[in-house]
Motif scaffolding. Structure first.
Motif, mmCIF file in Angstrom:
data_model
loop_
_atom_site.group_PDB
_atom_site.id
_atom_site.type_symbol
_atom_site.label_atom_id
_atom_site.label_comp_id
_atom_site.label_asym_id
_atom_site.label_seq_id
_atom_site.Cartn_x
_atom_site.Cartn_y
_atom_site.Cartn_z
ATOM 1 N N LEU A 115 0.805 -1.218 0.000
ATOM 2 C CA LEU A 115 0.000 0.000 0.000
ATOM 3 C C LEU A 115 0.841 1.273 0.000
ATOM 4 N N LEU A 116 2.091 1.164 0.389
ATOM 5 C CA LEU A 116 2.890 2.379 0.524
ATOM 6 C C LEU A 116 4.079 2.444 -0.436
ATOM 7 N N ALA A 117 4.830 1.375 -0.554
ATOM 8 C CA ALA A 117 6.113 1.460 -1.264
ATOM 9 C C ALA A 117 6.058 1.002 -2.723
ATOM 10 N N ALA A 118 5.416 -0.122 -2.978
ATOM 11 C CA ALA A 118 5.482 -0.706 -4.330
ATOM 12 C C ALA A 118 5.040 0.253 -5.439
ATOM 13 N N PRO A 119 3.998 1.083 -5.215
ATOM 14 C CA PRO A 119 3.625 2.008 -6.306
ATOM 15 C C PRO A 119 4.799 2.852 -6.800
ATOM 16 N N ASP A 120 5.727 3.189 -5.906
ATOM 17 C CA ASP A 120 6.911 3.964 -6.305
ATOM 18 C C ASP A 120 7.726 3.240 -7.363
ATOM 19 N N PHE A 121 7.870 1.935 -7.158
ATOM 20 C CA PHE A 121 8.776 1.169 -8.013
ATOM 21 C C PHE A 121 8.125 0.844 -9.355
ATOM 22 N N LEU A 122 6.809 1.000 -9.429
ATOM 23 C CA LEU A 122 6.106 0.673 -10.675
ATOM 24 C C LEU A 122 5.511 1.901 -11.350
ATOM 25 N N GLY A 123 5.766 3.064 -10.765
ATOM 26 C CA GLY A 123 5.345 4.301 -11.425
ATOM 27 C C GLY A 123 3.883 4.641 -11.234
ATOM 28 N N PHE A 124 3.283 4.153 -10.141
ATOM 29 C CA PHE A 124 1.885 4.486 -9.881
ATOM 30 C C PHE A 124 1.788 5.588 -8.835
ATOM 31 N N GLU A 125 0.703 6.337 -8.931
ATOM 32 C CA GLU A 125 0.492 7.431 -7.979
ATOM 33 C C GLU A 125 0.168 6.898 -6.588
ATOM 34 N N ASP A 126 -0.595 5.813 -6.553
ATOM 35 C CA ASP A 126 -0.969 5.255 -5.249
ATOM 36 C C ASP A 126 -1.329 3.788 -5.400
ATOM 37 N N ALA A 127 -1.654 3.166 -4.281
ATOM 38 C CA ALA A 127 -1.940 1.728 -4.270
ATOM 39 C C ALA A 127 -3.226 1.397 -5.017
ATOM 40 N N LEU A 128 -4.170 2.310 -4.962
ATOM 41 C CA LEU A 128 -5.450 2.073 -5.636
ATOM 42 C C LEU A 128 -5.244 1.980 -7.144
ATOM 43 N N THR A 129 -4.455 2.887 -7.671
ATOM 44 C CA THR A 129 -4.145 2.851 -9.107
ATOM 45 C C THR A 129 -3.377 1.581 -9.439
ATOM 46 N N MET A 130 -2.442 1.223 -8.583
ATOM 47 C CA MET A 130 -1.663 0.010 -8.817
ATOM 48 C C MET A 130 -2.557 -1.226 -8.789
ATOM 49 N N ALA A 131 -3.544 -1.206 -7.901
ATOM 50 C CA ALA A 131 -4.422 -2.375 -7.752
ATOM 51 C C ALA A 131 -5.193 -2.664 -9.033
ATOM 52 N N LYS A 132 -5.496 -1.619 -9.777
ATOM 53 C CA LYS A 132 -6.246 -1.817 -11.018
ATOM 54 C C LYS A 132 -5.410 -2.545 -12.066
ATOM 55 N N LYS A 133 -4.108 -2.347 -12.005
ATOM 56 C CA LYS A 133 -3.203 -2.986 -12.978
ATOM 57 C C LYS A 133 -2.621 -4.291 -12.437
ATOM 58 N N PHE A 134 -2.476 -4.361 -11.152
ATOM 59 C CA PHE A 134 -1.881 -5.554 -10.523
ATOM 60 C C PHE A 134 -2.805 -6.101 -9.423
#
Lengths: 431, 126
Positions: A115-134
């Protein structure tokens, strides 16, 4: 050619229960002229609040310091009281405390990674955006986090500020049926944890080698949670009672949280420090999960902290299963504690690193004085140094947004137990 | 099918409205009968954050009850809410910023919301 410009980053003060983070960054003509990372923890006065309180109240009071790592505060506190009063806990208690700590590490590390760190490494603004792709990755992370919470709930009555730990052991033994159900659930999560390690190790990580000193607890027989000596990779090897002779806490004008040095220099505590120092105590099958990746321990790359966190999640799942396999309820979940005047030290490994407590007790078991040194405070000086080195390595010629993002990424990478663990920096550019 | 009614809240003042609603329900004879028959369960959750999803997943029909600040309604009114109406934090400042709205948005993104989800707000004074 270096761009001729001035950049000024100012972070507004954030009001959060676990503290407030702020960053000042000024770049003038390609040179960092001002960089301050500060934690504005409001004066919560826990050490003063503890004075006069009974030793059995201390674990429940100190737990309130943190909603994410309450177990760490409870464990350092109960061990300090037991040292002061000469209490020998049972092997049953010792094992269950390790299990409780497994729960905290799993939930805390899983929260941070997903929820906090991984979005940084994948270029997402936040975890919610990342969740849609991953979605599968985030689902897996939430599942692991919930298992960590469940361990804390089964052992401690609830997952936030659990209430079952006491000096001498536990107030009550968890029911066998609940523990067996927990064991079964952990077995189903084992492969999830291994997959997580492989996934994190495969993430694109900046190549940013730095020189730093790692500090952690060391126990000859096990990866440490509650007991051990303090060691570093530059030769430190001391008992926890000697902490004050080697570590120095000091005030910085720009921060209400104390900074800390070891022998006059910044140092690192937390997952990367632990894995750097203690990787040989991790099972070979876990280290093998890193094969084929660029992540190898010991590592000088601070961004490998997330891989260390993932490894520790996998270790905790395995360790929790091992402990649960041998679990049997007992009608003596705690031993009697007879208070006496004295001093006790507790030093355990919180998810974010070593957490050191010292208490002076009166003869009736009330607290005379207390001193608590949290890991985020200890990492502050190292974080500032890291920001300097990382931003230079990254390149100050990058545009303002890229600089801000890299600064955020560096801070979040430490999993500080404050609000700056999410996207919060605002950039004001003066040109 | 079992319906789960979950009161969301905290021990702080008006934020207990969701809990109070569940407490009131628990006193009703019809609710007690439904609980005995296994068609209704009541939960009181204390700031569950993303952990809300774990609770939601266990049921096909969930009714969430939480305190809301809604300037156009009188305090004490009970209003049905759409998930989209819940304001997300503009930028969650910390892990403490993961509230009901964020958890439901995450659940939607991950396909983890129950088949039937109702959200009821208990209007409290701002």
């Amino acid at each position: 050619m270096q761009e001729q410009r001035k950049v000024s980053v100012r972070v507004p003060v954030l009001t959060r229960v676990e503290g407030e983070g702020a960053l000042e960054l000024d770049i003038d003509n390609g040179v960092i002229t001002n960089l301050k990372f500060s934690i504005f923890e409001p004066p919560r006065l826990f050490e003063k609040l503890l004075e006069g309180r009974d030793f059995q109240e201390v674990p429940d009071i100190t737990a309130r310091i943190c909603g994410i790592c309450p177990v760490a505060y409870q464990m350092s506190a109960v061990h300090a009281a037991e040292m002061a009063f000469g209490v020998q806990i049972s092997p049953w208690t010792r094992a269950l405390r390790r299990l409780l700590y497994c729960g905290e590490w799993i939930q805390s590390h899983a929260l941070h990674i997903h929820l906090l760190a991984a979005p940084d490494f994948l270029g997402f603004e936040d975890a919610l955006t990342m969740a849609k792709k991953f979605p599968r990755v985030v689902k897996r992370g939430l599942k692991l986090q919930s298992i960590g919470n469940r361990i804390m709930r089964v052992l401690g009555g609830r997952s936030v500020h659990p209430v079952n730990a006491c000096a001498g052991g536990f107030y009550a033994a968890p029911p066998l049926d609940d523990m067996r159900a927990l064991q079964a659930e952990l077995v189903t999560a084992q492969e999830d944890a291994y997959e997580l390690v492989r996934w994190v190790a495969s993430l694109p990580m900046p190549d940013d080698e730095q020189d730093f000193v790692s500090v952690a607890l060391h126990h000859p027989d096990e990866y440490p949670f509650n007991e051990g000596r303090l060691i570093s990779d530059d030769g430190l090897d001391i008992g926890i009672a000697e902490y004050e002779a080697h570590f120095d806490e000091f005030q910085m004008a720009h921060s209400t949280a104390l900074h800390a040095h070891l022998h006059g220099k910044p140092y690192l505590v937390g997952p990367l420090a632990r894995v750097n120092l203690l990787h040989e105590q991790l099972p070979a099958h876990l280290l093998a999960l890193l094969e084929g990746s660029d992540v190898q321990f010991p590592s000088r790359n601070m961004f490998h902290s997330m891989a260390a966190r993932a490894l520790e999640i996998a270790y905790c799942i395995d360790e929790a299963i091992r402990i649960l396999e041998g679990y049997a309820p007992t009608d003596q979940p705690h031993v009697a504690v007879t208070p006496r005047a004295g001093t006790g030290f507790g030093c355990t490994e919180a998810p974010r690193g070593m957490l050191w407590h010292r208490y002076d007790f009166n003869a009736d078991g009330t607290v005379k004085t207390a001193r608590i040194v949290p890991p985020t405070s200890q990492n502050q000086a190292r974080m500032e140094l890291d920001l300097h080195q990382s931003l230079h390595a990254f390149g100050l010629e990058h545009d303002d947004d890229a600089l801000r993002l890299r600064a955020e990424q560096v801070i979040r990478n430490y999993d500080p137990c404050i609000s700056c663990a999410t996207h919060f920096l605002r950039l004001k550019v003066n040109r | 099918m079992t319906t789960a009614i979950m009161g969301i809240g905290s021990p702080f003042g008006k934020d207990q409205a969701g809990w109070d609603a569940v407490d009131q329900l628990a006193q009703q004879a019809w609710a007690q009968a439904a609980i005995e028959h296994g068609t209704l369960v009541l939960h009181k959750l204390d700031r569950p954050g993303m952990g809300l999803l774990e609770h939601l997943q266990r049921y096909a029909h969930v009714i969430l009850v939480d305190a809301v600040i809604a300037p156009h309604y009188a305090p004490g009114m009970i209003i049905p809410l759409q998930r989209e109406e819940l304001a997300l934090w503009e930028a969650p400042a910390s892990s403490h910023g993961f509230g009901v709205a964020e958890a439901l948005a995450m659940g939607d993104a991950l396909g983890m919301l129950p088949e039937r989800l109702e959200i009821w707000g208990v209007v409290v004074a701002d």
